[in-house]
Design an enzyme around this catalytic site. Structure first.
Site, mmCIF file in Angstrom:
data_model
loop_
_atom_site.group_PDB
_atom_site.id
_atom_site.type_symbol
_atom_site.label_atom_id
_atom_site.label_comp_id
_atom_site.label_asym_id
_atom_site.label_seq_id
_atom_site.Cartn_x
_atom_site.Cartn_y
_atom_site.Cartn_z
ATOM 1 N N LEU A 112 -30.881 -37.680 16.867
ATOM 2 C CA LEU A 112 -29.987 -38.686 17.458
ATOM 3 C C LEU A 112 -29.127 -39.239 16.335
ATOM 4 O O LEU A 112 -29.633 -39.847 15.395
ATOM 5 C CB LEU A 112 -30.822 -39.792 18.111
ATOM 6 C CG LEU A 112 -31.743 -39.294 19.238
ATOM 7 C CD1 LEU A 112 -32.767 -40.359 19.616
ATOM 8 C CD2 LEU A 112 -30.936 -38.863 20.463
ATOM 9 N N ASN A 113 -27.825 -38.977 16.425
ATOM 10 C CA ASN A 113 -26.925 -39.230 15.295
ATOM 11 C C ASN A 113 -25.759 -40.127 15.705
ATOM 12 O O ASN A 113 -24.650 -39.988 15.201
ATOM 13 C CB ASN A 113 -26.417 -37.862 14.778
ATOM 14 C CG ASN A 113 -25.595 -37.976 13.520
ATOM 15 O OD1 ASN A 113 -25.983 -38.650 12.573
ATOM 16 N ND2 ASN A 113 -24.435 -37.342 13.501
ATOM 17 N N GLY A 114 -26.036 -41.057 16.648
ATOM 18 C CA GLY A 114 -24.932 -41.881 17.166
ATOM 19 C C GLY A 114 -24.714 -43.179 16.420
ATOM 20 O O GLY A 114 -23.726 -43.864 16.634
ATOM 21 N N GLY A 115 -25.659 -43.526 15.522
ATOM 22 C CA GLY A 115 -25.620 -44.859 14.916
ATOM 23 C C GLY A 115 -24.755 -44.943 13.678
ATOM 24 O O GLY A 115 -24.649 -43.991 12.901
ATOM 25 N N GLN A 189 -22.386 -37.929 22.937
ATOM 26 C CA GLN A 189 -22.959 -38.614 24.083
ATOM 27 C C GLN A 189 -21.836 -39.348 24.816
ATOM 28 O O GLN A 189 -20.691 -39.375 24.355
ATOM 29 C CB GLN A 189 -24.093 -39.551 23.664
ATOM 30 C CG GLN A 189 -23.705 -40.798 22.941
ATOM 31 C CD GLN A 189 -24.897 -41.741 22.771
ATOM 32 O OE1 GLN A 189 -25.347 -41.956 21.660
ATOM 33 N NE2 GLN A 189 -25.401 -42.315 23.852
ATOM 34 N N ASN A 247 -35.168 -39.798 16.056
ATOM 35 C CA ASN A 247 -34.094 -40.614 15.494
ATOM 36 C C ASN A 247 -33.638 -40.011 14.164
ATOM 37 O O ASN A 247 -34.471 -39.602 13.352
ATOM 38 C CB ASN A 247 -34.581 -42.046 15.241
ATOM 39 C CG ASN A 247 -34.896 -42.768 16.541
ATOM 40 O OD1 ASN A 247 -34.541 -42.305 17.620
ATOM 41 N ND2 ASN A 247 -35.564 -43.904 16.445
ATOM 42 N N GLY A 248 -32.336 -40.034 13.945
ATOM 43 C CA GLY A 248 -31.780 -39.476 12.704
ATOM 44 C C GLY A 248 -32.278 -40.171 11.455
ATOM 45 O O GLY A 248 -32.259 -39.596 10.370
ATOM 46 N N ASP A 249 -32.759 -41.413 11.602
ATOM 47 C CA ASP A 249 -33.204 -42.144 10.409
ATOM 48 C C ASP A 249 -34.725 -42.126 10.224
ATOM 49 O O ASP A 249 -35.259 -42.824 9.377
ATOM 50 C CB ASP A 249 -32.703 -43.598 10.439
ATOM 51 C CG ASP A 249 -33.285 -44.399 11.603
ATOM 52 O OD1 ASP A 249 -34.183 -43.891 12.307
ATOM 53 O OD2 ASP A 249 -32.839 -45.542 11.818
ATOM 54 N N LYS A 391 -34.497 -48.549 8.448
ATOM 55 C CA LYS A 391 -33.616 -49.455 9.197
ATOM 56 C C LYS A 391 -32.958 -50.479 8.275
ATOM 57 O O LYS A 391 -31.930 -51.045 8.610
ATOM 58 C CB LYS A 391 -34.417 -50.226 10.264
ATOM 59 C CG LYS A 391 -35.187 -49.352 11.241
ATOM 60 C CD LYS A 391 -34.274 -48.689 12.239
ATOM 61 C CE LYS A 391 -35.052 -47.864 13.257
ATOM 62 N NZ LYS A 391 -34.194 -46.902 13.966
#
Length: 502
Positions: A112-115, A189, A247-249, A391
């Protein structure tokens, strides 16, 4: 009214709210039609945009119905602990070693790379922040999969789900991996309109309105976006059956053959990796059994009077890491039936217009809450090492330290470390990566650290070692310089400390 009682709505309140939501729904539908009309001279773009607005409208209408319905909170008394087959411990799963690696031909990995990196004071996608030895999150993900493919002579593809915030930068960045042994696909997305909190109308009035009018609707959107981008059908056509989402992180989310083979053998359509709660994780979502069905319970769904019980780490012992293993054919089947409904998370934001702050809503969903729709779905309680999210700069200090070493793009904990990871709390002076790097240019040795708190105007020198509990509190207007080579063990430093060169 006493706080112990629940406010019961009357029939007339329901009738009023039901009419109000019908009006709000039809006004929204008209506004969305106008928005779609703002796309001129490009049929493909318009078609895609209309589909996106239709999906948004479905979500919005469901939000209105749930908001005015009698039963949108869980009945606490019906919540039970999951059964033995609904949450399995990782240690009990048989390990087939490297003998069953053929299953990798059925696997694809999605990050998931939307952030954006804004919470850490960075511009652009969060995945490009440098986390370890010159490698960004994205570099490490690529290195992990590349070494897996090399080791097992496999061809596991990596997918990146971007948002409109990260798409252009990511497209540009992944070009540098073109010579690597890895196939990288990226797709976007959805882009949904933010909603004005007062009027419940969309913020944008035109397709080309500025970015702050729109939002990416959370990672629950992964199912819909996989389908609309064509990636879902392409993966199924290639014989890929299982998608490992994380999650990407989360630097601990590496491909695990034991979980992959367990999923194939049990025929489960969905596996959620859980890990044991510590006092630092009290807000994490947890798996429950509700009316005989496995569900994810998030803190937002818990009635106020039960929040403390939810945070009790003895009652709810583990939480969702958002490392998810999902059967792609099941996703396709459920999407065709229109039955992947996920809890709606209304997220309140403000945007600035003409010097005023305006309250807006964005309706989001989380992919963990889809678990209840999949057959044989269950949780696997994994070691904490598979959950290593970054985070904040406090997390960054830990993953850059001697507590870990890098192996094929994966962070491994130093075998001489004993006990859980240290609790690190850095104050607001360390919020941005640039401030953090300036104040801690050399990462201290923390292999024997249990707890670190630093607040105020503090700078660490070179070759500093921290052990046990270390608290450094600098008073307002003062400065603390920790000298080169210091060894701090179970100390509290306050006030002012400057070592002058002489």
């Amino acid at each position: 009214m006493s706080s112990g009682k629940k406010h019961i709505k009357t029939q007339s309140t329901y009738a009023f709210e039901s009419n109000t939501s019908n009006v709000a729904a039809s006004q929204m539908r008209n506004a969305l039609n106008k928005l779609a009309d703002s796309v001129k001279d490009d049929d493909d773009k318009r078609f895609k945009f209309e589909n996106e607005l239709d999906s948004f409208f479905t979500l919005f209408r469901r939000y209105l119905i749930e908001k005015s319905s009698k039963d949108n909170t869980l009945d606490w008394d019906r919540i039970k602990s999951p059964g033995a087959d609904e949450v399995v411990r990782y240690e009990t799963i048989p390990d087939q070693g490297d003998e069953n690696v053929s299953t990798l031909s059925k696997l694809a990995v999605l990050k998931l790379n939307g952030g954006l990196g804004t919470s850490m004071g960075c511009v652009g996608p969060k995945s490009v922040i440098e986390v370890r030895d010159g490698n960004s999150f994205l570099d490490l993900s690529v290195r992990q999969i590349e070494s897996l493919n090399r080791k097992y002579d496999s061809d596991v593809p990596l997918l990146l789900m971007n948002s409109f915030n990260t798409d252009k930068d990511t497209e540009h960045l992944i070009k540098k991996y073109s010579a690597n042994r890895i196939r990288i696909r990226s797709f976007n997305q959805s882009k949904y309109p933010r909603v004005l909190k007062d009027s419940l109308l969309p913020v944008p009035q035109d397709y080309n309105d500025p970015l702050d009018c729109w939002y990416p609707p959370g990672h629950g959107d992964v199912f819909e976006s996989l389908l609309s981008s064509g990636e879902l059908d392409a993966l199924i056509a290639q014989g890929r059956e299982i998608l490992f989402v994380s999650n990407g992180d989360n630097l601990g989310a590496t491909v695990d053959l034991k979980i992959l083979n367990h999923m194939i053998e049990t025929g489960a359509e969905y596996i959620m990796e859980l890990t044991d709660k510590t006092r630092a994780d009290v807000k994490g979502g947890t798996l429950i059994n509700y009316d005989g069905q496995v569900r994810l319970l998030e803190v937002a769904q818990v009635p106020k009077e039960h929040i403390d019980e939810f945070k009790n780490i003895r009652k709810f012992t583990n939480f969702n890491t958002n490392n998810l293993w999902i059967n792609l054919k099941a996703v396709k089947r459920l999407l065709e039936q229109g039955s992947i409904e996920m809890e709606i998370i209304p997220n309140q934001k403000t945007i600035s217009r003409g010097g005023h702050d305006i309250n807006v809503l964005q309706l989001e969903t989380a992919c963990g809450s889809a678990i209840r729709h999949f057959n044989g779905a269950h949780g696997v309680v994994v070691p904490r090492s598979r959950f290593l999210p970054v985070k904040t700069c406090s997390d960054l200090l830990m993953v850059k330290s001697d507590l870990f070493y890098l192996q094929h793009g994966a962070l491994k904990i130093d075998p001489s470390r004993f006990g859980p990871n240290p609790l690190i709390k850095l104050g607001s002076h360390f919020k941005k990566v640039s401030n953090f790097s300036e104040r801690i240019p050399h990462i201290p040795k923390i292999i024997e650290l249990d707890h670190l708190t630093i607040t105020g105007n503090v700078f660490l020198g070179k070759d500093v070692t921290l052990k046990g509990t270390v608290i450094i509190v600098c008073s307002e207007g003062q400065k603390i310089d920790i000298p080169n080579g210091s060894i701090l063990e179970n100390v509290v430093i306050t006030g002012n400390l400057q070592i002058l060169e002489h």
